[in-house]
Design a protein around this motif. Structure first.
Motif, PDB file in Angstrom:
ATOM      1  N   ASP A  63       0.855  -1.185   0.000  1.00 35.77           N
ATOM      2  CA  ASP A  63       0.000   0.000   0.000  1.00 35.77           C
ATOM      3  C   ASP A  63       0.892   1.237   0.000  1.00 35.77           C
ATOM      4  N   ARG A  64       0.366   2.347  -0.473  1.00 33.17           N
ATOM      5  CA  ARG A  64       1.199   3.524  -0.752  1.00 33.17           C
ATOM      6  C   ARG A  64       1.899   4.062   0.503  1.00 33.17           C
ATOM      7  N   LYS A  65       1.181   4.085   1.624  1.00 38.53           N
ATOM      8  CA  LYS A  65       1.782   4.578   2.864  1.00 38.53           C
ATOM      9  C   LYS A  65       2.950   3.702   3.290  1.00 38.53           C
ATOM     10  N   MET A  66       2.770   2.381   3.215  1.00 37.86           N
ATOM     11  CA  MET A  66       3.850   1.466   3.591  1.00 37.86           C
ATOM     12  C   MET A  66       5.047   1.633   2.674  1.00 37.86           C
ATOM     13  N   VAL A  67       4.799   1.798   1.383  1.00 37.01           N
ATOM     14  CA  VAL A  67       5.897   1.947   0.428  1.00 37.01           C
ATOM     15  C   VAL A  67       6.750   3.164   0.773  1.00 37.01           C
ATOM     16  N   ASN A  85       6.891   4.817   3.731  1.00 38.95           N
ATOM     17  CA  ASN A  85       7.526   4.653   5.044  1.00 38.95           C
ATOM     18  C   ASN A  85       8.679   3.660   4.993  1.00 38.95           C
ATOM     19  N   ALA A  86       8.522   2.591   4.241  1.00 36.61           N
ATOM     20  CA  ALA A  86       9.586   1.586   4.139  1.00 36.61           C
ATOM     21  C   ALA A  86      10.812   2.162   3.450  1.00 36.61           C
ATOM     22  N   LEU A  87      10.594   2.879   2.353  1.00 38.09           N
ATOM     23  CA  LEU A  87      11.721   3.450   1.614  1.00 38.09           C
ATOM     24  C   LEU A  87      12.385   4.590   2.376  1.00 38.09           C
ATOM     25  N   ASN A  88      11.673   5.190   3.323  1.00 40.04           N
ATOM     26  CA  ASN A  88      12.259   6.234   4.161  1.00 40.04           C
ATOM     27  C   ASN A  88      12.947   5.674   5.405  1.00 40.04           C
ATOM     28  N   SER A  89      12.842   4.375   5.634  1.00 40.63           N
ATOM     29  CA  SER A  89      13.417   3.756   6.839  1.00 40.63           C
ATOM     30  C   SER A  89      14.932   3.642   6.717  1.00 40.63           C
ATOM     31  N   ASP A  90      15.576   3.548   7.866  1.00 40.10           N
ATOM     32  CA  ASP A  90      17.033   3.389   7.887  1.00 40.10           C
ATOM     33  C   ASP A  90      17.398   1.923   7.705  1.00 40.10           C
ATOM     34  N   VAL A  91      17.130   1.435   6.519  1.00 42.23           N
ATOM     35  CA  VAL A  91      17.395   0.040   6.166  1.00 42.23           C
ATOM     36  C   VAL A  91      18.146   0.016   4.843  1.00 42.23           C
ATOM     37  N   LYS A 137      10.260   7.702  -8.309  1.00 42.90           N
ATOM     38  CA  LYS A 137      10.217   8.752  -7.289  1.00 42.90           C
ATOM     39  C   LYS A 137       9.041   9.701  -7.511  1.00 42.90           C
ATOM     40  N   GLN A 138       7.891   9.085  -7.832  1.00 46.68           N
ATOM     41  CA  GLN A 138       6.661   9.848  -8.037  1.00 46.68           C
ATOM     42  C   GLN A 138       5.554   9.342  -7.102  1.00 46.68           C
ATOM     43  N   VAL A 139       5.964   8.830  -5.927  1.00 45.01           N
ATOM     44  CA  VAL A 139       5.021   8.150  -5.049  1.00 45.01           C
ATOM     45  C   VAL A 139       4.502   9.046  -3.922  1.00 45.01           C
ATOM     46  N   ASP A 140       4.998  10.289  -3.824  1.00 43.95           N
ATOM     47  CA  ASP A 140       4.562  11.188  -2.757  1.00 43.95           C
ATOM     48  C   ASP A 140       3.051  11.408  -2.825  1.00 43.95           C
ATOM     49  N   PHE A 141       2.415  11.517  -1.661  1.00 44.50           N
ATOM     50  CA  PHE A 141       0.974  11.746  -1.630  1.00 44.50           C
ATOM     51  C   PHE A 141       0.582  12.417  -0.319  1.00 44.50           C
ATOM     52  N   LYS A 142      -0.653  12.869  -0.270  1.00 41.40           N
ATOM     53  CA  LYS A 142      -1.171  13.532   0.917  1.00 41.40           C
ATOM     54  C   LYS A 142      -2.390  12.777   1.410  1.00 41.40           C
ATOM     55  N   GLN A 143      -2.451  12.524   2.721  1.00 38.71           N
ATOM     56  CA  GLN A 143      -3.589  11.839   3.330  1.00 38.71           C
ATOM     57  C   GLN A 143      -4.100  12.721   4.458  1.00 38.71           C
ATOM     58  N   GLY A 144      -5.257  13.343   4.221  1.00 35.66           N
ATOM     59  CA  GLY A 144      -5.733  14.315   5.188  1.00 35.66           C
ATOM     60  C   GLY A 144      -4.772  15.491   5.226  1.00 35.66           C
ATOM     61  N   GLU A 145      -4.309  15.834   6.411  1.00 37.37           N
ATOM     62  CA  GLU A 145      -3.356  16.942   6.550  1.00 37.37           C
ATOM     63  C   GLU A 145      -1.902  16.470   6.468  1.00 37.37           C
ATOM     64  N   GLU A 195       1.434  14.745   4.853  1.00 34.13           N
ATOM     65  CA  GLU A 195       2.093  14.486   3.575  1.00 34.13           C
ATOM     66  C   GLU A 195       3.101  13.352   3.737  1.00 34.13           C
ATOM     67  N   TYR A 196       3.130  12.481   2.745  1.00 32.59           N
ATOM     68  CA  TYR A 196       4.100  11.389   2.712  1.00 32.59           C
ATOM     69  C   TYR A 196       5.019  11.621   1.518  1.00 32.59           C
ATOM     70  N   LYS A 197       6.310  11.842   1.817  1.00 32.12           N
ATOM     71  CA  LYS A 197       7.275  12.137   0.761  1.00 32.12           C
ATOM     72  C   LYS A 197       8.516  11.281   0.930  1.00 32.12           C
ATOM     73  N   LEU A 198       9.086  10.867  -0.194  1.00 27.63           N
ATOM     74  CA  LEU A 198      10.344  10.127  -0.146  1.00 27.63           C
ATOM     75  C   LEU A 198      11.469  11.048   0.304  1.00 27.63           C
ATOM     76  N   ARG A 199      12.357  10.511   1.113  1.00 24.54           N
ATOM     77  CA  ARG A 199      13.535  11.260   1.543  1.00 24.54           C
ATOM     78  C   ARG A 199      14.427  11.581   0.351  1.00 24.54           C
ATOM     79  N   THR A 200      15.075  12.729   0.425  1.00 24.84           N
ATOM     80  CA  THR A 200      16.002  13.117  -0.648  1.00 24.84           C
ATOM     81  C   THR A 200      17.429  13.272  -0.129  1.00 24.84           C
ATOM     82  N   ASP A 201      17.627  12.944   1.169  1.00 29.39           N
ATOM     83  CA  ASP A 201      18.943  13.184   1.769  1.00 29.39           C
ATOM     84  C   ASP A 201      19.872  11.984   1.681  1.00 29.39           C
TER      85      ASP A 201
END
Length: 554
Positions: A112-116, A118-124, A155-163, A165-171
């Motif tokens: 699911d989009r939120k998991m994708v 969050n997973a890609l933003n994890s320190d793994v 890298k086009q998976v960013d989205f907004k849910q309610g207030e 925002e879920y964005k891929l890290r760029t650092d």
């Protein structure tokens, strides 16, 4: 004859109308769906089905032939006909592929989009995006999962849910993506070829590969997969044939695809060398799928009273048959130069109880320390909060990117070691109720389209539900006594089942599916009928077949 082109690539001469004849989509088709299910992609899926489905079905039948032998009391052993492969030190797997040299911490979860995000933003180091045990295979889940990964790769998976925002890290560089397709036994009933549903494995693999393989290589990694539930090297051979055809089909160099095989069935444990050998240039190692492995031991030897196991909590990674399995996997992988991946930490942080949370995190730390000291090259976590704990353990004890140099030549595992069921522990009513709660809780979520369910601060998936129902079946079948002196029989199991179902239903919101879950679970805990997989048993409940869309009209 028409030449198909995809993003400017030459696919080859294909009579599109002929290939797409009798190919139908029975799930909803939208503009978004067409982004993934292009006419070119559907032609590829049809080619995969017509080329390999017959072999797939024959291999599934072979599993049942083997089961019939085990039901007679026969045991498993290493195959005499492949002894020459096991004893030959000369052959190796390939060097690790780009992005797979260091895999010390892998996070796993659904697509699911939120998991994708969050997973890609994890320190793994890698993210195993799961179309299998942690996803309920509704058409929407499977198609949206493919769309989410397609967008994430670009890298086009960013989205907004309610207030929020879920964005891929760029650092930093994002974790390497690995997709887990469904097992050979599962079908995708929303996509038919010549009147037959396509294999879920081929559907998941085919769409992901066709839409993303070249893009992944362009971005510095490749089309990488986890391969679940295999029971023989012949099933690995089938995957290798699929990989070769796929790469040839789009003009990609053979060996670009890599597959990590989950050794999560007891028959596969006797064929580890052979499985790596069959995949050869496509191999990226083996993984210890601990809960599915326990499930498989019970399932395959369910008629044999010598294989009755105590409460699930007693079946740890240090009991004889699990310890042997781990040691053999690490030795086999490192002898062949490929990764030996550890198992899942399924704990979820307990935010409202520091003492309980500290205890849970200590158990994660101890489990990961056992793995790294045994020689594993990496491990799994189910929650981002566990990544730091696992990383600390591996970074401290594994300063190199992997431990392929740890040969474990001290290990000598026999067939008897793999089948040693000397597991201390008791069968208790508490253990029965725990199994019922996990089975019912997971099945209820799955019937609502949720494949990964938090229960008692553990992330439970299909594997743990399978252990629960298989233990219950086994205990009833063999009429074992509990520690409290009660014989576990059909009436007792069904009584406790209904008690637990009613209790869970009473605590759940309206519209829950606990009674439906209990109806199905009740067929599986009486020591009589036994479905090969719970997911197959329940699948028709979550299919949503819509009006037929001929693929030629896409």
């Amino acid at each position: 004859m028409t030449t198909l082109r995809d993003q400017g690539r030459h696919i080859g001469p294909v009579n599109v109308e002929q290939v797409l004849k009798d190919v139908n989509i029975l799930g909803s088709v939208t503009d978004q769906t067409r982004k993934i299910l292009s006419k070119e992609a559907v032609v590829f899926l049809a080619v995969l089905h017509r080329t390999f489905n017959g072999t797939r079905k024959a291999l599934l039948q072979r599993r049942q032939i083997r089961q019939a032998e085990l039901d007679k009391g026969n045991l498993l052993d290493f195959l005499p006909e492949t002894q020459h492969i096991r004893e030959n030190d000369a052959w190796k797997g390939p060097p690790p592929a780009p992005g797979l040299v260091d895999r010390r911490i892998e996070i796993t979860g659904p697509t699911d989009r939120k998991m994708v995000v969050n997973a890609l933003n994890s320190d793994v180091w890698t993210y195993m995006a799961d179309f299998e045990d942690s996803s309920a295979p509704t058409w929407e889940n499977m198609i949206n999962g493919q769309l989410n990964l397609y967008d994430a790769i670009r890298k086009q998976v960013d989205f907004k849910q309610g207030e929020k925002e879920y964005k891929l890290r760029t650092d930093r560089v994002l974790p390497t993506l690995i997709a887990r397709a469904r097992g050979w036994h599962l079908e995708e009933k929303h996509f038919t070829v010549d009147g037959e549903p396509i294999s879920g494995s081929l559907f998941d693999f085919g769409l992901y590969f066709f839409n993303n393989a070249e893009e992944l290589v362009k971005r510095g990694t490749g089309p990488y997969f986890y391969l679940p539930k295999m029971e023989s090297h012949l099933e690995a051979r089938l995957w290798n044939d699929v990989f070769n055809l796929a790469q040839d089909y789009i003009g990609m160099r053979r060996g670009t695809i890599r597959g990590t095989v989950l050794i999560e069935t007891i028959p596969a444990a006797f064929e580890m060398d052979e499985i790596i050998y069959e995949l050869r240039d496509h191999s990226s190692g083996l993984n210890c799928g601990r809960w599915d492995y326990i499930f498989s031991v019970i399932k395959r030897f369910r008629q044999n009273s010598a294989f009755v196991l105590p409460d699930r909590s007693s079946v740890t990674m240090t009991v004889p048959f699990m310890d042997a399995y781990v040691k053999l996997l690490i030795k086999t992988c490192h002898r062949r130069g490929v990764h030996a991946m550890g198992g899942m930490a399924a704990q979820i942080p307990i935010k409202d109880d520091k003492e309980a949370n500290d205890k849970a995190m200590d158990s994660v730390r101890a489990d990961k320390l056992r793995e790294v000291r045994a020689g594993h090259d990496g491990t799994w976590v189910a929650h981002p909060a566990l990544a730091g704990i696992a990383a600390d353990v591996f970074n401290t004890n594994m300063p190199t990117p992997n431990q392929l140099h740890v040969r474990r030549e001290d290990v000598h595992i026999t067939a008897n070691d793999l089948l040693n069921m000397n597991v201390p522990g008791k069968i208790t009513e508490e253990g029965i109720r725990k199994n019922l709660n996990i089975g019912l809780g997971y099945m209820e979520g799955w019937l609502r389209g949720v494949g990964c369910v938090p229960i008692n601060y553990l992330m439970e998936d299909a594997a743990t539900a399978e252990v629960s129902r298989s233990q219950l079946w086994q205990w009833v079948k063999h009429g074992v006594p509990t520690a409290e002196g009660k014989k576990v029989d059909k009436a007792y199991a069904l009584k406790l089942l209904q008690e637990q179902a009613s209790e869970l239903e009473g605590k759940a919101p309206k519209g829950n599916k606990y009674q439906l879950a209990a109806k199905y679970f009740g067929t599986q805990v009486t020591g009589e009928d036994y479905a090969e997989f719970l997911t197959s048993l329940l699948y028709n409940e979550i299919t949503n077949v819509s009006e037929k869309t001929p693929a030629a009209k896409l």
